[in-house]
Design an enzyme around this catalytic site. Sequence first.
Site, short mmCIF file in Angstrom:
data_model
loop_
_atom_site.label_atom_id
_atom_site.label_comp_id
_atom_site.label_asym_id
_atom_site.label_seq_id
_atom_site.Cartn_x
_atom_site.Cartn_y
_atom_site.Cartn_z
N GLY A 147 -1.66 -6.27 20.44
CA GLY A 147 -0.22 -6.00 20.42
C GLY A 147 0.48 -6.84 21.47
N LYS A 155 -5.87 -13.56 9.78
CA LYS A 155 -5.72 -12.92 8.49
C LYS A 155 -4.63 -11.86 8.49
CE LYS A 155 -6.79 -12.10 4.23
NZ LYS A 155 -6.16 -13.02 3.27
C1 AGP Z 1 -1.24 -15.94 3.16
O1 AGP Z 1 -2.02 -17.00 2.72
C2 AGP Z 1 -0.94 -15.92 4.57
N1 AGP Z 1 -2.10 -16.04 5.36
C3 AGP Z 1 0.15 -15.02 5.10
O2 AGP Z 1 1.35 -15.63 4.73
C4 AGP Z 1 0.19 -13.55 4.65
O3 AGP Z 1 0.47 -13.46 3.29
C5 AGP Z 1 1.25 -12.80 5.46
O4 AGP Z 1 0.90 -12.85 6.81
C6 AGP Z 1 1.46 -11.37 5.02
O5 AGP Z 1 0.29 -10.64 5.12
P1 AGP Z 1 0.11 -9.24 4.41
O6 AGP Z 1 0.18 -9.47 2.95
O7 AGP Z 1 -1.22 -8.75 4.86
O8 AGP Z 1 1.23 -8.36 4.87
#
Ligand code: AGP
Length: 604
Positions: free
Chosen positions: A100, A599
């Site tokens: 965080g 991720k």
């Molecule tokens: C996707 O390829 C990305 N790594 C990123 O844009 C991701 O979609 C975004 O951070 C949102 O994540 P979430 O769907 O887990 O909320």
Amino acid sequence: MCGIVGYIGKKNTKEILLSGLKELEYRGYDSAGIAILQNGVFSNFKAVGKLVNLEEKTKEFKTNDFAVGIGHTRWATHGKPTELNAHPHLGEHSYVVHNGIIENYAELKKELQAGGVTFLSQTDTEVIVHQFEKNMKVLKNSFEAFKKTLKELHGAYAILLVTKEQSDTIFFAKHGSPMIIGINEQNENYFASSDTPLIGHCKSVNYFEDGDYGYAKPNEIVIFDKTDTKKEAKLTPLSQNRLSAQKDGFRFFMEKEIYEQSSVISDTLMGRINDKEVIFEELSPTLFAGINEIKLCACGTSYHAAMSASYLFERYAKIKTSLEIASEFRYRDPIMTKDTLFVVISQSGETADTLETLKMAKAAGLKTLAICNVDNSSIVRLSDATILTRAGIEKGVASTKAFATQVSVFWMLSLYIARLKNSMSEDAIAAQISLLREVPAHVKVNDAMHERIKRLSKRYLHGHGFFFIGRDVFYPLALEGALKLKEISYLHAEGYPSGEMKHGPIALADPELFTIALLPKYLHYEKAKSNVEELSARDSTICAISQLEFDKADDFIQINECSHYMLEFFEMMVVLQLLALEISIRLGNDVDMPRNLAKSVTVE
Ligand code: AGP
């Protein structure tokens, strides 16, 4: 962002921490560290880069019998990815790990420095351990000192802290970042940022709520809520099905996940469609009662899926739909009216910006719906209703199968709402459902196509940029194609509406500008084709993707025959994913863990 693990027990603490961190490495991988307290002595190891470096560093180190340990895998926010900035952070006799951001760290740091404390790192986290030790000197009680420290911190956190003063205990706190504790019959305690590190160790877990804090030691877990009221752990069974994905012969998880799309979309559709209608047992039809608008809110790839949904909802369900980027929505004093259904979309269910918008919508009294891939995630637990996307664990940082299942859910949802609102005839809905059934076949990767893209990819390793262009629902697909490419190839790419190119970007056109053109046969074909011809006339290098032959392109990727534009959408989606993958592999990049990314983005 970042992943946290903790363990109290008699097993091999080092191995438990390292294998837990392995499961969380997708959350950040620029450095990692562990601290283990055994027989009153701390052992601490940190390494920059991926976890394998920490494994190497701890090779000779052994733990046996009772120990208390904490570990962390980092995605840098404050301070560069160096060993000194890696967690756990040390005070005089305590260590802390944190996920965080401590927003008031600068003020706290100043005060602590004025009191003679020396800081070793540039992180916001380090203030926690020093503040704790400062409070400890006055209060002479570890828990009271921890509690006071929490009251002094502003921001988002999940924290684990261990101290020599109470060497069988882990102090914990959760406020805005995920944290779970697992308990088993051997009286061991496991902490982690998500379920996966606990699978195989615990049968049930407690998901901490925001504001929870307390401590755990053998035979005792004490939890307080945000009002400082003691509460019992609420144990939830933990799935024992370790889906810890293996690459199954694929070069990268991303590649495996592209190949899995056919089966995960089948799972997503399973039990949710019959010949006439879409059935979402998880939704009560009253969710849509009194609703005149849908607001879709997300980040990144999930935002692109939401944008596709905005076209489908207005076209099929005839419901006004608006679209929001979560990080923007949070701070722009939006108008929220109660006739709006607030829909958040997230693969991980932990994205901080999206989670915050969900809290805002709830506070404004809106009904909320989550489209999410991770059951029990923070977003799922907070939403009034959830549709799970059933994509399975997605390990590649570049999202592929999650996007495919999100769009599938949205297509279904548009028909579900269309039926509720009588905005489409029964026959038209039935026709769309039979198209939905064809999606798994259309996303199956065909060897010849993959081979062709692999060969073609060598022509696209340079240049001064890529434009991915499309119209209507193919515009969000173009955005997604560009995002995939930039995430893993580090080449500059933009998604643009085809018709908008002539309003400025066409000035960039030359042979070194690559245009990836999406030309669906069944949606505005002639219009999109003219836009591509305008670019071709200005000598941009064109790679066209279509089921119809197109002679104005330098390269042409022909998709399989499709009878509807949404099937063309899914066919082209696979082509774009494979193109990004193959370009990245040729450039020698780490496809699954691209630089600077993580991720799950659990910081704002
Ligand atoms: C996707 O390829 C990305 N790594 C990123 O844009 C991701 O979609 C975004 O951070 C949102 O994540 P979430 O769907 O887990 O909320």
